[in-house]
Scaffold this motif. Structure first.
Motif, mmCIF file in Angstrom:
data_model
loop_
_atom_site.group_PDB
_atom_site.id
_atom_site.type_symbol
_atom_site.label_atom_id
_atom_site.label_comp_id
_atom_site.label_asym_id
_atom_site.label_seq_id
_atom_site.Cartn_x
_atom_site.Cartn_y
_atom_site.Cartn_z
ATOM 1 N N HIS A 1 0.849 -1.189 0.000
ATOM 2 C CA HIS A 1 0.000 0.000 0.000
ATOM 3 C C HIS A 1 0.889 1.245 0.000
ATOM 4 O O HIS A 1 1.801 1.362 0.830
ATOM 5 C CB HIS A 1 -0.904 -0.001 1.227
ATOM 6 N N PRO A 2 0.654 2.172 -0.927
ATOM 7 C CA PRO A 2 1.544 3.326 -1.051
ATOM 8 C C PRO A 2 1.540 4.262 0.158
ATOM 9 O O PRO A 2 2.518 4.975 0.387
ATOM 10 C CB PRO A 2 1.015 4.055 -2.300
ATOM 11 N N LYS A 3 0.458 4.241 0.936
ATOM 12 C CA LYS A 3 0.384 5.143 2.090
ATOM 13 C C LYS A 3 0.758 4.441 3.394
ATOM 14 O O LYS A 3 1.555 4.961 4.177
ATOM 15 C CB LYS A 3 -1.024 5.738 2.203
ATOM 16 N N THR A 4 0.184 3.272 3.626
ATOM 17 C CA THR A 4 0.427 2.579 4.903
ATOM 18 C C THR A 4 1.690 1.726 4.855
ATOM 19 O O THR A 4 2.206 1.333 5.896
ATOM 20 C CB THR A 4 -0.760 1.677 5.259
ATOM 21 N N HIS A 5 2.148 1.431 3.631
ATOM 22 C CA HIS A 5 3.304 0.559 3.407
ATOM 23 C C HIS A 5 3.080 -0.858 3.942
ATOM 24 O O HIS A 5 4.027 -1.604 4.154
ATOM 25 C CB HIS A 5 4.575 1.158 4.033
#
Length: 451
Positions: free
Chosen positions: A404-408
Motif C-alpha cells: 500500500h503506497p500510504k500505509t506501506h
C-alpha cells in the motif's frame, strides 16, 4: 522467527485432523456448512505440556511447532510397507549393494538401517554434521521441532555420526524425513531418503594403485575447490572416482543402460568437494542425488581418524516419480487400491509404468490478507493450509504481492487448488475448509483478512 500464534496452530486440536481426514475420505460426519471454529484450534502442546511420540515423552517449549497433520504421518514408514513403490525402490537399491559389494567373508559389505527413529536431537541433525549455528537450514520455519533439543530429522544424515562412532565403515540408512516447505505436486512435509556412507583405510584406498604403498591419505596444506586441507590430492581423487563409479552403477541398475549422466559441483556443509548427479530422462536433465567426500572433521570426531570416505543421499519419492511416472507426491500416501495394486509385482526389478487414476476436477479458491508487521514467513502459512486442508490441497501459489503506497502494509494473495485424489469435491465442502483456513490465518498468524 515464528510467532507465538503459530506455535498454537502447530498443536491444533486432534479434532482438526479427524475433520480433515473425514473430508478427504468422503465421510460427512458434521452437518453441511459446519466448520471447525478458530477456538477449536486450541493448543494441545503449548509450552509446559508434554508430547507423547513413539513411546517417549517430550516437554514442549517455545520451539515446539509440530502440526497434527505431520504427527499423523510419524510411524507410517512407507518405505517398509511391502509392495509400496517406495519399498520397491529401497529394495532395489539394497539388492544392488548386497550383490555388488561383498566383504572378505562373502557377506554384504554394506549394512542397512531402515527402522531408526525419526526423532533426533538438534545436535544429531545439525552440529554433528558441522552445520553452523547461524545456518539458515536450522530455521524453525523450515523444520519440525518437538522442543529446543529434539526434532523430526530433516535428513537421514542425522544418523551418520552415531553409526560411524559405533565402528561401521559402510552402511545405508533409509527413513522418513520432515521439512516445512511449499505446497505443490513435488513437495510434501514428509518424504523419504536413502543415505550411503563408505570409509576407506589407506590400504583399502590404494590397493591396486601403482606405487600405492608410497601414497598417503593425509597432509597439511590449504583447502581448495578440489580438496580439503587435510587430504592429499591422490586420496581425494580416488575417493571421488570410487563415489562416482558407485553411483553411476546404481542409477544404471535403476534406469537401465544407455543413461546419460552429468555431475554438477555444489555445496554441502558435511562434504567437500560436493556434487549433484543429474540424469537425462525423457529429454530432460533431472537432479537425482547429492554426494561428496566426507568432511574429515566429521570423520575424526566420530573416532575414525585413520580413514577417509564418501557419502551420498537421494530422495526415494524423486526416484519413484521418475521411474514409475507418478505425477503427484500425495499419491504415495494414498490407500486407494487402484494405486497400490499397480506395484504388487512378483519381482522387485520388474518394470512398472503407473497408469493414472481418473483426475477429478480441481476447486480453486483465493485468499488475500495484509501481513503482520513482523514474524511472518510463507512456510507458516503453507503449514497452516496443510494442517487444515490435508491432502485435499494440491498446491498453493503466491499469485500477487502488493504494498500500500500510504500505509506501506504488504498484502499477499494465494491461490489454493483443492483436488481429491479419489472423488469429485463440491465447492460447498471445499468452502468449509477454505473458510477454516481464513479464520485460522487471522487468529493464528496475525494477518488482516481481505476476504
Amino acid at each position: 522467527m515464528v510467532r507465538l500464534a503459530l506455535r498454537r496452530v502447530a498443536h491444533m486440536h486432534v479434532y482438526l485432523v479427524r475433520k480433515a481426514s473425514s473430508v478427504s475420505k468422503g465421510h460427512h460426519q458434521q452437518s453441511v456448512g459446519s466448520r471447525p471454529a478458530a477456538s477449536e484450534f486450541a493448543a494441545q502442546g503449548a509450552p509446559g505440556s508434554v508430547l507423547e511420540l513413539l513411546g517417549k515423552s517430550y516437554p514442549q517449549d517455545s520451539y515446539s511447532n509440530l502440526s497434527p497433520k505431520v504427527l499423523s504421518r510419524v510411524g507410517r514408514n512407507l518405505h517398509n510397507q511391502q509392495h509400496h513403490p517406495l519399498w520397491l525402490i529401497k529394495e532395489r537399491v539394497k539388492e544392488h549393494f548386497y550383490q555388488q559389494y561383498v566383504g572378505r567373508f562373502g557377506t554384504p559389505l554394506f549394512s542397512v538401517y531402515d527402522n531408526l527413529s525419526p526423532v533426533v536431537t538438534t545436535w544429531q541433525n545439525f552440529d554433528s554434521l558441522l552445520i553452523p549455528a547461524d545456518h539458515p537450514s536450522r530455521k524453525k520455519g523450515d523444520n519440525y521441532y518437538l522442543n529446543g533439543t529434539h526434532m523430526l530429522r530433516a535428513h537421514t544424515s542425522a544418523h551418520q555420526w552415531d553409526l560411524l562412532r559405533s565402528g561401521l565403515d559402510a552402511f545405508l540408512v533409509v527413513g522418513d524425513v520432515y521439512r516445512r516447505d511449499q505446497i505443490d505436486s513435488q513437495h510434501y512435509p514428509v518424504f523419504h531418503q536413502l543415505e550411503g556412507v563408505r570409509l576407506f583405510s589407506k590400504h583399502e584406498l590404494f590397493t591396486g594403485i601403482k606405487d600405492g604403498e608410497s601414497l598417503q591419505l593425509f597432509e597439511q596444506s590449504s583447502r581448495s575447490a578440489y580438496k580439503q586441507e587435510t587430504h592429499t590430492m591422490e586420496a581425494t581423487k580416488l575417493i571421488e572416482f570410487d563415489l562416482k563409479q558407485t553411483l553411476a552403477k546404481l542409477v544404471t541398475h535403476l534406469f537401465g543402460d544407455g543413461l546419460d549422466i552429468r555431475w554438477v559441483d555444489c555445496y554441502f556443509p558435511f562434504t567437500h568437494p560436493s556434487f549433484e548427479m543429474e540424469v537425462s530422462f525423457h529429454g530432460e536433465w533431472l537432479e537425482v542425488l547429492g554426494c561428496g567426500v566426507m568432511e574429515q572433521r566429521l570423520v575424526n570426531s566420530a573416532g575414525a581418524q585413520d580413514r577417509v570416505g564418501w557419502a551420498f543421499g537421494l530422495g526415494l519419492e524423486r526416484l519413484a516419480m521418475i521411474l514409475y511416472d507418478i505425477p503427484d507426491i500425495r499419491l504415495f500416501w494414498s490407500e486407494d487400491e487402484r494405486f497400490l495394486k499397480q506395484f504388487r509385482v512378483s519381482e522387485i526389478n520388474q518394470k512398472v509404468k503407473f497408469q493414472p487414476l481418473s483426475k477429478y476436477p480441481a476447486v480453486i479458491n483465493d485468499i488475500s490478507f495484509w501481513l503482520p508487521s513482523e514474524n511472518y514467513t510463507e512456510n507458516d502459512f503453507y503449514d497452516l493450509v496443510r494442517t487444515i486442508g490435508g491432502d485435499l490441497v494440491e498446491k498453493v501459489d503466491l499469485i500477487d504481492k502488493f504494498e500500500h503506497p500510504k500505509t506501506h502494509k504488504t498484502s499477499h494473495c494465494y491461490r489454493i487448488t483443492y483436488r481429491h485424489m479419489e472423488r469429485t469435491l463440491s465447492q460447498r465442502e471445499v468452502g468449509r475448509v477454505h473458510q477454516a483456513v481464513q479464520e485460522a490465518a487471522v487468529q493464528l498468524l496475525g494477518v488482516e483478512g481481505r476476504f
